[in-house]
Design an enzyme around this catalytic site. Structure first.
Site, PDB file in Angstrom:
ATOM      1  N   ALA A 179     -55.917  85.101 -43.939  1.00 27.26           N
ATOM      2  CA  ALA A 179     -56.808  84.122 -43.960  1.00 27.26           C
ATOM      3  C   ALA A 179     -56.203  82.807 -42.320  1.00 27.26           C
ATOM      4  O   ALA A 179     -55.567  83.375 -41.129  1.00 27.26           O
ATOM      5  CB  ALA A 179     -56.045  82.419 -44.899  1.00 27.26           C
ATOM      6  N   PRO A 180     -57.218  82.284 -41.913  1.00 28.47           N
ATOM      7  CA  PRO A 180     -58.443  82.307 -42.517  1.00 28.47           C
ATOM      8  C   PRO A 180     -59.714  83.273 -42.471  1.00 28.47           C
ATOM      9  O   PRO A 180     -60.733  82.213 -42.544  1.00 28.47           O
ATOM     10  CB  PRO A 180     -58.837  81.092 -41.619  1.00 28.47           C
ATOM     11  N   GLY A 181     -59.421  83.848 -41.935  1.00 31.79           N
ATOM     12  CA  GLY A 181     -61.155  85.048 -42.075  1.00 31.79           C
ATOM     13  C   GLY A 181     -61.679  85.051 -41.113  1.00 31.79           C
ATOM     14  O   GLY A 181     -62.235  86.309 -41.098  1.00 31.79           O
ATOM     15  N   GLY A 182     -61.282  85.044 -40.020  1.00 30.58           N
ATOM     16  CA  GLY A 182     -62.268  85.376 -38.711  1.00 30.58           C
ATOM     17  C   GLY A 182     -61.898  86.736 -38.379  1.00 30.58           C
ATOM     18  O   GLY A 182     -63.489  87.643 -38.165  1.00 30.58           O
ATOM     19  N   LYS A 183     -60.489  87.167 -38.107  1.00 31.69           N
ATOM     20  CA  LYS A 183     -60.569  88.307 -38.245  1.00 31.69           C
ATOM     21  C   LYS A 183     -61.267  89.557 -38.934  1.00 31.69           C
ATOM     22  O   LYS A 183     -61.345  90.204 -38.798  1.00 31.69           O
ATOM     23  CB  LYS A 183     -59.100  88.997 -37.232  1.00 31.69           C
ATOM     24  N   ASP A 218     -53.544  87.716 -48.311  1.00 33.54           N
ATOM     25  CA  ASP A 218     -53.371  86.797 -47.853  1.00 33.54           C
ATOM     26  C   ASP A 218     -52.371  86.049 -49.306  1.00 33.54           C
ATOM     27  O   ASP A 218     -52.336  86.844 -50.267  1.00 33.54           O
ATOM     28  CB  ASP A 218     -54.098  85.602 -47.483  1.00 33.54           C
ATOM     29  N   ASP A 221     -51.845  89.609 -38.277  1.00 31.80           N
ATOM     30  CA  ASP A 221     -51.395  88.663 -37.757  1.00 31.80           C
ATOM     31  C   ASP A 221     -50.277  88.050 -37.997  1.00 31.80           C
ATOM     32  O   ASP A 221     -50.573  86.778 -39.420  1.00 31.80           O
ATOM     33  CB  ASP A 221     -53.285  88.132 -37.608  1.00 31.80           C
ATOM     34  N   CYS A 280     -50.164  83.790 -32.737  1.00 31.22           N
ATOM     35  CA  CYS A 280     -50.822  81.997 -31.689  1.00 31.22           C
ATOM     36  C   CYS A 280     -49.347  81.829 -30.666  1.00 31.22           C
ATOM     37  O   CYS A 280     -49.742  80.762 -31.433  1.00 31.22           O
ATOM     38  CB  CYS A 280     -51.376  82.064 -32.598  1.00 31.22           C
TER      39      CYS A 280
END
Length: 422
Positions: free
Chosen positions: A242-246, A261, A302, A355
């Site tokens: 989450a949030p799922g961009g990748k 997740d 991530d 990040c």
């Protein structure tokens, strides 16, 4: 006394106190309903006021300091910060001062300081034109600034602080035809293929959103998947998805994606995004450390981290945190790397990313993983727009907010592709 515009200012003030006094993140407060009683317009304004005040808090404190013999309680200082930022953003001083006086007067603990707030903010409003812009760019608090200076040097950190203060543009990842979508949305194509569009737009109302042609994703966060190259038909595990961009990037590239997740509500958001973009992935609600299906071609991790790379988007973080929990996060990242490697088939690849701007959550993690696991190697990074200066000694990629200053910066990020022994 006029209280026009009081509701969003009062809400912003409560958000500031929640962050700076209670150590809560804006996302927690807003997600918990802190603004739910406001109209949509006031809700947006309150959020905007809180974010801009947190972003400029250090500069506001410098503006206020000459007019204060001693520091008032933090809640009162927050009202003054709010007023100072509003005045110097062009709001009518009379209304701002009245509202801030009203705000501190509502609390029995601070109502005796109404006169101080009134006097100080009037002096702030009377400062000469340009006084605000002559003040230094807001600095990070020492608990974060000092280790970052140790890692990257003072000039680099000053550049990052300038990027934090400038805020973040809006980046999107498109399924195809980046140039065409940039033209439709009034944006530009960045060197890595991300489309950057102007801020201040209603995202869901833009062309292509409802049709699922693109999704919001910072340019830096889009790079871990891009460094994998052709993954058509591969079995890919997206841990901490989450949030799922990748997840969407992986699916768009033709991979067979399993997304794991620990948060059911965050997975619901991933599912909504997949449905909007008309893509598929198997979503699993599980703790990444106990998920035990093996044999994946690729695992993308991530990992949970300090999120210090996202400060230009989330200026509350340096005010809400003090670094005390980062040791636990670093230990968790180590566990996750070791576990993720067990889920790969021989010769499979692990993409580790965070990040974070702290080497302990990036470069050091990879260096130590290479020492712990015999036969583990780092794959040479390759993707469109890669600047060779981003490649680190151990073979990962370090991204920083001060990079791409001519385009408006990027989030701080670290990524490395590790290949398991065959």
């Amino acid at each position: 006394m006029s209280t026009t515009g009081l509701a969003p200012r009062l809400a912003a003030y409560h958000l500031l106190n929640a962050v700076t006094i209670d150590g809560r993140l804006l996302s927690e407060e807003i997600g918990g309903g802190a603004l739910s009683r406001l109209s949509p317009e006031d809700r947006a304004r309150a959020q905007r006021l809180a974010i801009s005040t947190l972003r400029a808090a250090d500069r506001a404190d410098r503006m206020l300091k000459p007019f204060l013999q001693k520091r008032p309680p933090l809640s009162v200082r927050n009202a003054m910060r709010l007023g100072t930022v509003e005045i110097w953003s062009g709001e009518a001083a009379h209304g701002v001062v009245n509202a801030c006086v009203e705000i501190v007067g509502r609390d029995k603990k601070t109502q005796s300081m109404k006169g101080l707030v009134n006097a100080v903010l009037r002096k702030v409003a009377a400062e000469r034109e340009g006084a605000w812009d002559r003040l230094p760019i807001p600095r990070l608090p020492d608990w974060l600034r000092l280790p970052m200076i140790e890692a990257w040097g003072k000039p680099a950190v000053s550049g990052m602080e300038a990027a934090h203060y400038a805020g973040a543009p809006l980046d999107i990842t498109v399924k195809s035809d980046a140039a065409g979508w940039a033209e439709k949305l009034g944006g530009q194509v960045l060197p890595t293929g991300t489309v950057r569009i102007p801020v201040g737009v209603q995202v869901s109302g833009l062309p292509g959103f409802e049709d699922g042609e693109w999704w919001v994703q910072d340019a830096a966060a889009a790079l871990p998947v891009k460094t994998l190259g052709d993954i058509q038909g591969l079995n890919v595990l997206d841990l901490c998805a989450a949030p799922g961009g990748k997840t969407m990037q992986l699916a768009a590239a033709g991979a067979k994606v399993t997304a794991v997740d620990i948060s059911p509500s965050r997975l619901d958001r991933v599912q909504e995004n997949l449905e909007r973009t008309k893509m598929k992935a198997d979503l699993i609600d599980a703790d990444a450390l106990v998920y035990d299906v093996e044999g994946f071609d690729v695992v993308l991790l991530d990992a949970p981290c300090s999120a210090t790379g996202t400060i230009r988007r989330h200026p509350d973080l340096p005010h809400a945190k003090d670094g005390s929990e980062f040791g636990d996060l670093i230990a968790l990242q180590t566990e996750l790397i070791d576990h993720a490697l067990t889920l790969l088939k021989p010769g499979g690849r692990l993409v580790f990313c965070t990040c974070s701007l702290l080497p302990d959550e990036g470069e050091v993690q990879v260096e130590e993983a290479l020492e712990r696991h015999e036969g583990l190697t780092v794959e040479k990074p390759e993707f469109e727009g890669l600047d060779p200066a981003w490649i680190t000694e151990e073979g990962g990629v370090r991204l920083r907010p001060d990079y791409w200053a001519e385009f408006g910066g990027m989030d701080g990020f670290y990524l490395a592709v590790l290949t398991k022994a065959a």
